[in-house]
Design an enzyme around this catalytic site. Structure first.
Site, mmCIF file in Angstrom:
data_model
loop_
_atom_site.group_PDB
_atom_site.id
_atom_site.type_symbol
_atom_site.label_atom_id
_atom_site.label_comp_id
_atom_site.label_asym_id
_atom_site.label_seq_id
_atom_site.Cartn_x
_atom_site.Cartn_y
_atom_site.Cartn_z
ATOM 1 N N ASP A 192 0.782 -1.164 -0.062
ATOM 2 C CA ASP A 192 -0.032 0.011 0.069
ATOM 3 C C ASP A 192 0.886 1.287 -0.077
ATOM 4 O O ASP A 192 1.861 1.107 -0.091
ATOM 5 C CB ASP A 192 -1.068 0.011 1.553
ATOM 6 C CG ASP A 192 -2.215 0.593 0.874
ATOM 7 O OD1 ASP A 192 -2.249 1.535 0.007
ATOM 8 O OD2 ASP A 192 -3.203 0.073 1.645
ATOM 9 N N ASP A 243 -10.061 3.740 -3.381
ATOM 10 C CA ASP A 243 -10.682 2.376 -3.065
ATOM 11 C C ASP A 243 -12.055 2.210 -3.398
ATOM 12 O O ASP A 243 -12.893 3.119 -3.700
ATOM 13 C CB ASP A 243 -10.822 2.356 -1.530
ATOM 14 C CG ASP A 243 -9.465 2.076 -0.813
ATOM 15 O OD1 ASP A 243 -8.461 2.052 -1.494
ATOM 16 O OD2 ASP A 243 -9.439 1.958 0.456
HETATM 17 C C1 GLA Z 1 -6.096 0.970 1.693
HETATM 18 C C2 GLA Z 1 -5.880 0.077 0.249
HETATM 19 C C3 GLA Z 1 -7.340 -0.618 0.847
HETATM 20 C C4 GLA Z 1 -6.930 -1.361 1.945
HETATM 21 C C5 GLA Z 1 -6.759 -0.519 3.162
HETATM 22 C C6 GLA Z 1 -6.479 -1.078 4.266
HETATM 23 O O1 GLA Z 1 -6.998 1.977 1.589
HETATM 24 O O2 GLA Z 1 -6.260 0.770 -0.712
HETATM 25 O O3 GLA Z 1 -7.273 -1.638 -0.504
HETATM 26 O O4 GLA Z 1 -5.936 -2.192 1.872
HETATM 27 O O5 GLA Z 1 -5.765 0.536 2.947
HETATM 28 O O6 GLA Z 1 -6.079 -0.300 5.429
#
Ligand code: GLA
Length: 378
Positions: free
Chosen positions: A128, A186
């Site tokens: 990430d 997301d």
């Molecule tokens: C980010 C990523 C998500 C998930 C969260 C976890 O937002 O884009 O897909 O992995 O972190 O905290």
């Protein structure tokens, strides 16, 4: 970089969308069991990925360890459990100082973390971009560093870069060792976007945010418009109002047309029959997994209806017809738009039915937010 690891887009399940921070080894095992009992693992969904919040901390040597209450048996035991069932283990970390949920990040610990993951038997790393310096040079540097560290371990580990498209990862992620790279923020469980920047609906993610990126996808490296929300039904940890069956069909169809990774996010233990049927559509999965690896793209727009194509390895053409409107629409698909001539056999990949031979055009009627995916063969 090994193209073998991701010769076609990876498929599996990830804990984030359904479970969020409550992930533990019991849940992971139950999901693995459900992957087998639903028959989904046989269709290619083999990676089981633990997302954020598995962490316990770092020990005195700097090595990560899992939370002792959540993963009391340890990661190697979980890896063994999965491997014994023909499944693979994925784990989550972050290129910055902390993960998005505030757990220890990988920055400055790339080599030691890669060795730890390889030692545990990890097969997939989602990496990430929270708490990282947010400029292109740093992003590239940090992902390259982890890519190299993974390679150094000698264990084949699929590298899932999750940089949200901030610094155009499609231009450099492949050479950094990435096998997939997130192109967007997301997803949430809804057709339309929510008010927050990380609440991207299916419509904007699938129809708009992947446009122009098709040249960068192909065997070994894939654009990733985020995980699937099929089957969450508004009960996921990521929020969202939920989708209708037609919208989940369209979501899955678009991701397959886009040659996107198919990483499920629903709770497999309580999956409803309609969602299981969507996720199990072998003809759609075959489109996604087609070995030519072309990402589909829109060729025309008629009001709120769209026609997409995805050329296939055997010279067939997948045609997706989508209705983004709130009313039913009739869409005419003329051969001239597809760049073809003469007679073609059409097969409907949702009806699992041969429609017969068409010449010049064919026509489809679609309910609101519904789609039809056809395969044309000479
Ligand atoms: C980010 C990523 C998500 C998930 C969260 C976890 O937002 O884009 O897909 O992995 O972190 O905290």
């Amino acid at each position: 970089m090994s193209t073998d690891l991701a010769a076609t887009p990876p498929m599996g399940w990830n804990s984030w969308n359904a479970i969020g921070k409550d992930v533990d080894e019991q849940v992971m095992r139950e999901m693995a069991d459900a992957l087998l009992s639903t028959g989904l693992s046989k269709l290619g969904y083999t990676y089981i990925v633990i997302d954020d919040h598995w962490h316990g901390g770092r020990d005195e040597s700097g090595a990560l360890f899992p939370h002792p209450d959540k993963f009391p048996s340890g990661m190697p035991a979980l890896a063994e459990y999965l491997h014994a069932r023909g499944l693979k283990l994925g784990i989550y970390s972050d290129a910055g100082l902390r993960t998005c949920g505030g757990e220890p990040g990988g920055m400055g610990y790339e080599e030691i973390d890669a060795r730890t993951f390889a030692g545990w038997g990890v097969d997939f790393l989602k990496y990430d971009f929270c708490f990282a310096p947010d400029d292109r040079t740093s992003a590239e540097r940090l992902y390259r560093k982890m890519g190299a560290a993974l390679r150094q371990t000698g264990r084949p580990i699929l590298f899932n870069i999750c940089e949200w498209g901030h610094h155009r990862p499609w231009l450099w992620a492949r050479s950094a060792g990435g096998h997939t790279w997130r192109t967007t923020g997301d997803i949430w469980d809804g057709w339309r976007d929510g008010p927050h920047i990380s609440q991207n609906g299916i419509e904007s993610l699938g129809f708009e945010q992947q446009r122009g990126l098709e040249a960068y996808a192909g065997p070994g490296g894939w654009n990733d418009p985020d995980m699937l929300v099929v089957g969450l039904r508004g009960r996921g940890a990521i929020g969202g109002p939920g989708c209708t069956d037609a919208e989940y069909h369209t979501h899955f169809s678009l991701w397959c047309m886009l040659a996107a990774p198919l990483v499920m996010g629903c709770d497999l233990r309580t999956l409803d029959a309609a969602s299981l049927e969507i996720l199990s559509n072998t003809e759609l999965i075959a489109l996604d997994q087609d070995r030519l690896g072309r990402q589909g793209f829109r060729i025309c727009r008629l009001g709120r209806c769209e026609i997409w194509v995805k050329p296939l390895a055997n010279d067939d053409i997948a045609v997706g017809v989508f209705n983004r409107d709130n009313a039913t629409c009739q869409v005419n698909v003329p051969w001239s738009d597809l760049g073809i001539e003469g007679q073609w056999h059409a097969r409907d990949l949702w009806q699992h039915a041969d429609l017969g031979i068409y010449e010049g055009q064919l026509s489809v009627e679609l309910e609101s937010h519904a789609c039809s995916v056809l395969q044309l063969a000479k």
